[in-house]
Each structure stands twice: as structure tokens, then as C-alpha cells.
Design an enzyme around this catalytic site. Structure first.
Site, mmCIF file in Angstrom:
data_model
loop_
_atom_site.group_PDB
_atom_site.id
_atom_site.type_symbol
_atom_site.label_atom_id
_atom_site.label_comp_id
_atom_site.label_asym_id
_atom_site.label_seq_id
_atom_site.Cartn_x
_atom_site.Cartn_y
_atom_site.Cartn_z
ATOM 1 N N MET A 45 0.840 -1.193 0.000
ATOM 2 C CA MET A 45 0.000 0.000 0.000
ATOM 3 C C MET A 45 0.875 1.243 0.000
ATOM 4 S SD MET A 45 -2.740 -1.254 2.885
ATOM 5 C CE MET A 45 -3.872 0.126 2.668
ATOM 6 N N PRO A 46 1.038 1.897 -1.146
ATOM 7 C CA PRO A 46 1.872 3.115 -1.153
ATOM 8 C C PRO A 46 1.110 4.306 -0.564
ATOM 9 C CG PRO A 46 1.659 2.117 -3.351
ATOM 10 C CD PRO A 46 0.602 1.521 -2.483
ATOM 11 N N TYR A 47 1.826 5.118 0.164
ATOM 12 C CA TYR A 47 1.284 6.343 0.772
ATOM 13 C C TYR A 47 2.015 7.528 0.150
ATOM 14 C CZ TYR A 47 -0.462 2.948 4.040
ATOM 15 O OH TYR A 47 -1.098 1.868 4.568
#
Lengths: 69, 69, 69, 69, 69, 69
Positions: F9-11
């Protein structure tokens, strides 16, 4: 996830000196997640915790790095 | 503070949507501080908690801001 | 620390490319701490400095990473 | 900017309680920039400073927010 | 740079699990820079991208670190 | 979400001067999300974007705040 659940996802970052054991980090994220869940009403599965470790030469209090003390 | 106490100060940032009450925020920092103390061995007085609030137009999941849903 | 001292603790983060020497980092935190003390009125012992290093493949200006230039 | 200048741009973030005057903030960024320039060898025009202000109800030491003290 | 160009410099940070290839990271910063340029009106050369990688033992969702799943 | 989806999950955080319109911000998060999806293999619904706005008196380049120029 439904809209309502998505709409409240707390992101917690714990920044600390390196040196904690994996067991300590495991318990840290469990307990912190529990604390956030209890007090904010967020769903457990929506709470994200990041750990960031610092080394002693990259952290200073009062102008003195820990590695220089 | 003595050297030893200074040398382990965790900094916790909780980033979440605006809307929590002052009472919730007060309990949040108390419980999170307790969780960090229990699991890392840090002194309570050395634990710092920051709260950062986001508005719904500055937060997106899956390419959609909460304010656009 | 008394209430008054605790109530103003600046936290400074310096993010920069890796490659500075330990001597440079030591002087960096000393001088930055001094600058913050002089201009904000914070007590020296309450000023915290973090150094964060980036590698050239994790930093881009104008769409190009430094490692690709 | 030439390649060499671009390749070392320090980013400084100063996080502190709200309440400093504009004059204090102006001097803060001047002095901090000077400190970073002197100690790291970065060009002055490449040094970036961000100020982030916190309110007393979003900042806690020892589990107690400043607004609750 | 002129005043006008300096006055709008977006800083993008992409935080993600380690494991992406250099080619993926190269394309990531190119495409993200392009997206920011198109939508905000910033000059390409003023857009900065930082990549921050996390390891699986420093990232938890729902109180469970990825390394513990 | 299954384990596999959760595990990447990239932020993304976009920090920029205040002043962009809601329409620009809406397009910004759409385009940036698309760019991250294409280049990293992350599922669209797992990509998170935060916008952080700065005011001109809290941002300095070369020791000079934008509000002082």
C-alpha cells in the site's frame, strides 16, 4: 470496506532509537493499535502503524548527538 | 533528565481526519503513551505525541478524495 | 523541567543526501540548535534535531533521480 | 541550476508550537539556513526551510497535552 | 530561477514497502512528476520527489506487522 | 482485502503552497494515483494520497520566506 469505514483511517508513526527487539516492536504495534481503536472509534483493520528507527548519530537533544555524549 | 532517560525518547504522530472531540484526543494521547511505555521501556515523561488532522478534501483512497465521495 | 520550559520544544528535521561526515553532522546540529535558540527563545536543552539521509536513487528533481543523471 | 548544485539540497523542517511572531520566524529561517550552509557546504539558494506549527491540544509530553496542563 | 517559479515547488513523498526495482522507481518518479505538473501548473524542474522505503517489520495494518502475517 | 493486497500500500504525500483549486486537487490525486498504480503494481484501492498545504510565511528558499520576497 464500506465508505464509512474508509472515511476514518488513523495513521500512526512511532519514531524511536534503534535497538528495540522484534518482540518489543510486535507488542508495540498491537498495544498502540488497541489504544487508537478504543479512543477514536476507528475499526481495528483500518489502523496503520509505521515504525521509524533513528541511529544515535542522527538524533540530538540540546545540540549534542547521542553518539557524542 | 539524566543521560539514560534522554537517550530513549519515542515520538509518536497520529494522523487522522478532523472531527474527534477534545475528550477523545485527550484519551488518545493518554492511552497511546501508556502503550508505548509498556512495550518499549521508555519513561512516561519522555514520550511525545503529536496529533495531525486532515480535512476530507486533502485525503484520498483509490484516487478519490473523501470530499468527492 | 518546569511547565514553561516543556511548553516550547522545537523539533528540527534536516533531510539531506547521504555523504556528510560525522564531523559535519556534529557541527550541523550544534549550529542549527544555536540558530533556533537565538531566534525562538527556546531553551537549548529543549531543542531536538533529527537528521534524515536520502540516497541518490530515492531523490528526484524534475522527474529525474540523482542516480540517473 | 547545474547538476552539482541540484545534487545537494537540504530540506529543513522546524516543528514548533504556534505563537512565534512573523519577525521571529523570519530570523529563524535566516539563521537556520546560514547554519546549514556553513556546516554542510550546500549553496544558500538550495536550502529549503519549512515551518510547521502545532496547537497546544495537539501536542503531548508524558501523556498530557499542553492544553490540559 | 525567477520569483514566480520558486513560489510554487511541490514536494512529493512516496512511502512504500521495499522491493520495487530501480526501473520501477525510475518510472515512478517520472510519471508522478508528470502527473503533478499537468494538474498543478508547477514547472517540471521545480517538482521534487522523495522515495521512502519501509521494511515488513516496521509496517502494521490492524495491529499486525506484515512480517508477522 | 486479502493478505497480498494489504502487503503493498503506497502512501503519497504532496506538500505544496496553498492556492490550488478543489478541481486541481481532485485531478492531482487522480493522476498521481494512476501514476503510482501503473509503475508499482499496487492496486488502485490501496493507494493513499495526502495533500499538505503550506502558507507563504512558513516556507523559505535560500533563507528568505516567500512572504518576505
Amino acid at each position: 470496506m464500506t465508505h464509512k469505514e474508509v472515511s476514518f483511517m488513523p495513521y500512526v508513526t512511532v519514531k524511536m532509537l534503534e535497538g528495540r527487539t522484534e518482540e518489543q516492536k510486535k507488542e508495540l504495534v498491537e498495544k498502540v493499535t488497541e489504544a487508537v481503536k478504543e479512543t477514536t472509534g476507528a475499526k481495528e483493520e483500518a489502523i496503520v502503524v509505521f515504525i521509524e528507527e533513528m541511529s544515535k548519530n542522527h538524533y540530538a537533544v540540546g545540540g549534542k548527538r547521542l553518539s557524542d555524549q
